[in-house]
Write an enzyme that holds these catalytic residues in place. Sequence first.
Site, mmCIF file in Angstrom:
data_model
loop_
_atom_site.group_PDB
_atom_site.id
_atom_site.type_symbol
_atom_site.label_atom_id
_atom_site.label_comp_id
_atom_site.label_asym_id
_atom_site.label_seq_id
_atom_site.Cartn_x
_atom_site.Cartn_y
_atom_site.Cartn_z
ATOM 1 N N TYR A 1 0.828 -1.222 0.000
ATOM 2 C CA TYR A 1 0.000 0.000 0.000
ATOM 3 C C TYR A 1 0.855 1.262 0.000
ATOM 4 O O TYR A 1 0.328 2.379 0.040
ATOM 5 C CB TYR A 1 -0.996 -0.038 1.175
ATOM 6 C CG TYR A 1 -1.995 -1.161 0.969
ATOM 7 C CD1 TYR A 1 -3.229 -0.923 0.378
ATOM 8 C CD2 TYR A 1 -1.661 -2.480 1.272
ATOM 9 C CE1 TYR A 1 -4.116 -1.959 0.126
ATOM 10 C CE2 TYR A 1 -2.541 -3.529 1.019
ATOM 11 C CZ TYR A 1 -3.766 -3.265 0.446
ATOM 12 O OH TYR A 1 -4.640 -4.291 0.170
ATOM 13 N N HIS B 1 -12.185 -22.907 -5.195
ATOM 14 C CA HIS B 1 -12.310 -21.492 -4.845
ATOM 15 C C HIS B 1 -12.052 -20.653 -6.110
ATOM 16 O O HIS B 1 -10.995 -20.760 -6.741
ATOM 17 C CB HIS B 1 -11.336 -21.112 -3.729
ATOM 18 C CG HIS B 1 -11.558 -19.708 -3.273
ATOM 19 N ND1 HIS B 1 -12.335 -19.406 -2.163
ATOM 20 C CD2 HIS B 1 -11.179 -18.530 -3.803
ATOM 21 C CE1 HIS B 1 -12.394 -18.089 -2.039
ATOM 22 N NE2 HIS B 1 -11.701 -17.540 -3.022
ATOM 23 N N ALA B 2 -13.026 -19.808 -6.473
ATOM 24 C CA ALA B 2 -12.946 -19.064 -7.735
ATOM 25 C C ALA B 2 -11.730 -18.146 -7.789
ATOM 26 O O ALA B 2 -11.345 -17.550 -6.788
ATOM 27 C CB ALA B 2 -14.215 -18.233 -7.909
ATOM 28 N N HIS C 1 -17.137 -10.363 -10.082
ATOM 29 C CA HIS C 1 -15.925 -10.077 -9.304
ATOM 30 C C HIS C 1 -14.688 -10.547 -10.078
ATOM 31 O O HIS C 1 -13.737 -9.782 -10.275
ATOM 32 C CB HIS C 1 -16.003 -10.760 -7.930
ATOM 33 C CG HIS C 1 -14.755 -10.594 -7.139
ATOM 34 N ND1 HIS C 1 -14.575 -9.559 -6.242
ATOM 35 C CD2 HIS C 1 -13.591 -11.290 -7.142
ATOM 36 C CE1 HIS C 1 -13.353 -9.646 -5.724
ATOM 37 N NE2 HIS C 1 -12.738 -10.693 -6.249
ATOM 38 N N GLU C 2 -14.710 -11.807 -10.521
ATOM 39 C CA GLU C 2 -13.541 -12.363 -11.216
ATOM 40 C C GLU C 2 -13.320 -11.673 -12.561
ATOM 41 O O GLU C 2 -12.186 -11.405 -12.958
ATOM 42 C CB GLU C 2 -13.696 -13.875 -11.417
ATOM 43 C CG GLU C 2 -13.860 -14.688 -10.133
ATOM 44 C CD GLU C 2 -12.769 -14.463 -9.108
ATOM 45 O OE1 GLU C 2 -11.700 -13.945 -9.459
ATOM 46 O OE2 GLU C 2 -12.996 -14.798 -7.921
ATOM 47 N N HIS D 1 -11.267 -8.607 -12.400
ATOM 48 C CA HIS D 1 -9.811 -8.843 -12.435
ATOM 49 C C HIS D 1 -9.348 -8.987 -13.889
ATOM 50 O O HIS D 1 -8.325 -8.427 -14.288
ATOM 51 C CB HIS D 1 -9.462 -10.140 -11.701
ATOM 52 C CG HIS D 1 -9.571 -10.060 -10.202
ATOM 53 N ND1 HIS D 1 -8.887 -9.130 -9.445
ATOM 54 C CD2 HIS D 1 -10.261 -10.828 -9.310
ATOM 55 C CE1 HIS D 1 -9.163 -9.339 -8.151
ATOM 56 N NE2 HIS D 1 -9.995 -10.346 -8.053
ATOM 57 N N GLU E 1 -9.437 -5.751 -6.396
ATOM 58 C CA GLU E 1 -10.638 -6.407 -5.868
ATOM 59 C C GLU E 1 -11.910 -5.620 -6.140
ATOM 60 O O GLU E 1 -13.007 -6.176 -6.116
ATOM 61 C CB GLU E 1 -10.501 -6.633 -4.358
ATOM 62 C CG GLU E 1 -9.357 -7.547 -3.961
ATOM 63 C CD GLU E 1 -9.357 -8.856 -4.732
ATOM 64 O OE1 GLU E 1 -10.430 -9.312 -5.155
ATOM 65 O OE2 GLU E 1 -8.256 -9.408 -4.930
ATOM 66 N N HIS F 1 -8.205 -18.187 2.206
ATOM 67 C CA HIS F 1 -7.056 -17.277 2.103
ATOM 68 C C HIS F 1 -5.969 -17.549 3.137
ATOM 69 O O HIS F 1 -4.847 -17.079 2.982
ATOM 70 C CB HIS F 1 -7.538 -15.824 2.186
ATOM 71 C CG HIS F 1 -8.466 -15.467 1.055
ATOM 72 N ND1 HIS F 1 -9.727 -16.021 0.930
ATOM 73 C CD2 HIS F 1 -8.320 -14.650 -0.013
ATOM 74 C CE1 HIS F 1 -10.308 -15.554 -0.148
ATOM 75 N NE2 HIS F 1 -9.483 -14.723 -0.744
ATOM 76 N N ARG G 1 -6.986 -6.322 1.446
ATOM 77 C CA ARG G 1 -7.405 -5.852 0.128
ATOM 78 C C ARG G 1 -8.933 -5.841 -0.017
ATOM 79 O O ARG G 1 -9.499 -4.967 -0.670
ATOM 80 C CB ARG G 1 -6.797 -6.755 -0.956
ATOM 81 C CG ARG G 1 -7.124 -8.213 -0.791
ATOM 82 C CD ARG G 1 -6.431 -9.098 -1.828
ATOM 83 N NE ARG G 1 -4.973 -8.967 -1.746
ATOM 84 C CZ ARG G 1 -4.127 -9.636 -2.510
ATOM 85 N NH1 ARG G 1 -4.578 -10.465 -3.421
ATOM 86 N NH2 ARG G 1 -2.827 -9.459 -2.384
ATOM 87 N N TYR G 2 -9.603 -6.805 0.591
ATOM 88 C CA TYR G 2 -11.061 -6.870 0.438
ATOM 89 C C TYR G 2 -11.748 -5.819 1.298
ATOM 90 O O TYR G 2 -12.776 -5.274 0.917
ATOM 91 C CB TYR G 2 -11.583 -8.270 0.768
ATOM 92 C CG TYR G 2 -10.993 -9.348 -0.136
ATOM 93 C CD1 TYR G 2 -11.404 -9.474 -1.460
ATOM 94 C CD2 TYR G 2 -10.015 -10.215 0.333
ATOM 95 C CE1 TYR G 2 -10.862 -10.451 -2.293
ATOM 96 C CE2 TYR G 2 -9.470 -11.202 -0.496
ATOM 97 C CZ TYR G 2 -9.896 -11.305 -1.803
ATOM 98 O OH TYR G 2 -9.359 -12.274 -2.619
HETATM 99 C C1 BJ2 Z 1 -13.898 -15.541 -4.871
HETATM 100 C C2 BJ2 Z 1 -12.716 -14.642 -4.670
HETATM 101 C C3 BJ2 Z 1 -10.201 -14.597 -5.053
HETATM 102 C C4 BJ2 Z 1 -10.359 -13.259 -5.753
HETATM 103 C C5 BJ2 Z 1 -9.073 -15.443 -5.683
HETATM 104 C C6 BJ2 Z 1 -8.481 -16.375 -4.673
HETATM 105 C C7 BJ2 Z 1 -7.410 -15.582 -3.989
HETATM 106 C C8 BJ2 Z 1 -6.970 -14.555 -4.991
HETATM 107 C C9 BJ2 Z 1 -7.658 -14.301 -7.383
HETATM 108 C C10 BJ2 Z 1 -6.409 -13.489 -7.755
HETATM 109 C C11 BJ2 Z 1 -6.819 -12.186 -8.367
HETATM 110 C C12 BJ2 Z 1 -5.673 -11.276 -8.694
HETATM 111 C C13 BJ2 Z 1 -12.619 -14.253 -3.193
HETATM 112 C C14 BJ2 Z 1 -14.339 -12.425 -3.383
HETATM 113 C C15 BJ2 Z 1 -14.689 -11.305 -2.431
HETATM 114 C C16 BJ2 Z 1 -14.323 -11.780 -1.046
HETATM 115 C C17 BJ2 Z 1 -13.350 -12.912 -1.240
HETATM 116 C C18 BJ2 Z 1 -13.774 -14.117 -0.403
HETATM 117 N N1 BJ2 Z 1 -11.469 -15.320 -5.085
HETATM 118 N N2 BJ2 Z 1 -7.900 -14.668 -6.087
HETATM 119 N N3 BJ2 Z 1 -5.599 -14.246 -8.694
HETATM 120 N N4 BJ2 Z 1 -13.386 -13.259 -2.676
HETATM 121 O O1 BJ2 Z 1 -10.022 -12.249 -5.160
HETATM 122 O O2 BJ2 Z 1 -10.859 -13.226 -6.876
HETATM 123 O O3 BJ2 Z 1 -8.423 -14.582 -8.275
HETATM 124 O O4 BJ2 Z 1 -5.553 -10.224 -8.062
HETATM 125 O O5 BJ2 Z 1 -4.908 -11.606 -9.587
HETATM 126 O O6 BJ2 Z 1 -11.878 -14.875 -2.472
HETATM 127 O O7 BJ2 Z 1 -13.290 -14.251 0.718
HETATM 128 O O8 BJ2 Z 1 -14.592 -14.906 -0.856
HETATM 129 ZN ZN ZN Z 2 -10.764 -10.862 -6.255
#
Ligand code: BJ2
Ligand code: ZN
Length: 662
Positions: A270, A400-401, A430-431, A434, A458, A560, A569-570
């Site tokens: 950050y 996990h997406a 969401h995806e 990205h 995010e 995570h 980040r979220y």
């Molecule tokens: C469903 C979503 C993540 C995301 C995945 C897994 C971890 C990182 C990526 C990265 C993206 C990038 C997720 C959605 C909101 C809350 C949170 C949760 N999956 N990631 N490669 N979410 O952020 O998309 O795809 O920056 O390159 O985890 O806790 O569900």
């Molecule tokens: Zn994400």
Amino acid sequence: MWKFWLCFGAVFLSCSGYTWPLPDQLSAAQQRELKELQQDVETEIEELCCQNELKRCCVEKKKSLAQRNMEEWEGLIDSLKELKSTPDEEEAIKWLEEYNEELRQRNVRNAEANWAQATNITDENAAKVVEVTLEVTKWSLKKMEEAKKFDTSGFSDDVKRQFKMITTSGSLSDEDKQRQLAEIGTELEKIYSTGTVCQADGTCLKLDPDLEGIIAKSRDYDRLTWAWLSWRDAVGPPMKDKYAQWVALLNEGAQENGFADKGVLWRGAYEMPDGKLEEMVDAVWEQVKPLYTQLHAYVRRKLSEKYGADKVSTTGHIPAHLFGNMWAQQWNNIYDIVVPFPDQPEIDVSDTMVEQGYDALRMFKTAEEFFKSIGLRPMPQVFWDKSMLVRPADREVVCHASAEDFYHDSDVRIKMCTKVNQEDLYVIHHEMGHIEYFLTYEDQKTLYRGGANPGFHEAVGDTIALSVNTPGHLKKIGLLQNVGHNQDFEINELLKMALAKVAFLPFGLMIDKWRWRVFSGDITPDNYNTGWWNLRMKYQGIKPPVERTNKDFDPGAKYHIPSGTPYIRYFFSFIAQFQFHQALCKEAGHDGPLHKCDIYESKAAGTKLKNMLSMGESRPWPEAMKAITGQEKLDPSAILKYFEPLEKWLREQNKDEKLGWD
Ligand code: BJ2
Ligand code: ZN
């Protein structure tokens, strides 16, 4: 020759009270050189004039001389501008070009290895991930040593920024330890992704879709407890010791490189002095907490009515398994239990999606259509060819997406075990957010192919989903037949959104509060679980449905943690996305309450977003924030404004409640 003019100009122009023009297009080194020269000459003249008591005369005389020599001075500046950079900087730029290209090629290999494992979990694929990770670490350490040989102090900001990125590392130098770290990483993720729970009748359940499905849909208290507990008992304990080793190795790497612990490096993304990120998120949390507390009290009462006061007290913490979500992170799945005005038209579209025969592909096409409508890129052919949109029947995968960038020829992909419901429609947006970010900054240098900060990445898809999930838009795309036009309907609409967005905030905050303390040693392995639940209780106002001990490892039950993905980040995103939404709605000419805004088809909003996305990671995030919102700060006033009518309504509903949970 130019040095001569520099001296000549300096002598004639230097005079106290006269400002030399020093254009900022010159490199920092040139600017500094000129300023030093100016200083020297001024001191000299000053001394000369004072010694001869000629000060006033000197000032006047030199001023007029300065005017006359202006042209020559400017000529000198121009010739300096042509030189642009010092020979050292030119060499550095060339080195960086090669670095960026090699990094890109290594990122391609890295992404392919991770993808192979995530979409087909085998020992062989895991071994490849470890090998590639080791190669990358070895190479970056070598490059870091080379980079440190450059004296970057006089280089331009852009060159300095890249060197800073290259030399900020937490890598371990010992190859055995590097291997151990990589192996533990793949092992933890495997435990999570292949975890199953078997029932008395011999059938075994997976997290996605089985256990998550029970938590979302069952309204049987004991069945919910069973699903909640079984998942944690299945994956937590096998991870615990490995996780502690993993933390120790990460910290050792950070410390070898001069950082107090790994948390410092994570927060470094950050670009704020250490301590300031936590200060910033704490301050934002304090401002949104009253809204969360209202939502919490309202939902608590509804749950108490549903399950009985013996199960849910109306004054304390809420049992964590009753929110329709395995982690109680978003509560939208219990909208049916808490709906304020059940007689208003339905706003959940899950059933309609099933009735209309939606499948994963149609859901992805629906999302893509929105992005295209504001002028963002369609998904390239390779996306459709290579993405994994549903769970394959024949192999273990990481369900996990996620969205991945493969760093060449617009190769971008999503992997997801899509189910036909509104929640997964949100996850797709969401995806895809990205993916749009990846595509929009693909011409940036490899080092800058990232979000302005991780929270920006995010927030993109979520910002779009704020428009998509308005009843107005869902009607436009045929998923809702009727929408209400009265205050009751609006309260339903806002409450549903609050269950997804406001409920998330303390969860988004506490995860890394826990990890920062784990990294700093404040929470030790024998206190992992207690430390976790103390934060869950403090921030979310929830408690475990059954007693937990430090033999359990409940953090491991959230993706995570085993995958080692930072989480603050979220939290950042869930605040910033409302700032982005507000700014884009203004750009789209939206008039009326913020929660009604749908930027569909607004090219103006799309352009504004695109301009910010195209900056990638090339500038500190406040500049990207300014490019889209006009302000440089993370600011909760947009989310507060959005939910203002709901907050007012909740206050009225809760006027006789004891708020909070202490
Ligand atoms: C469903 C979503 C993540 C995301 C995945 C897994 C971890 C990182 C990526 C990265 C993206 C990038 C997720 C959605 C909101 C809350 C949170 C949760 N999956 N990631 N490669 N979410 O952020 O998309 O795809 O920056 O390159 O985890 O806790 O569900
Ligand atoms: Zn994400």
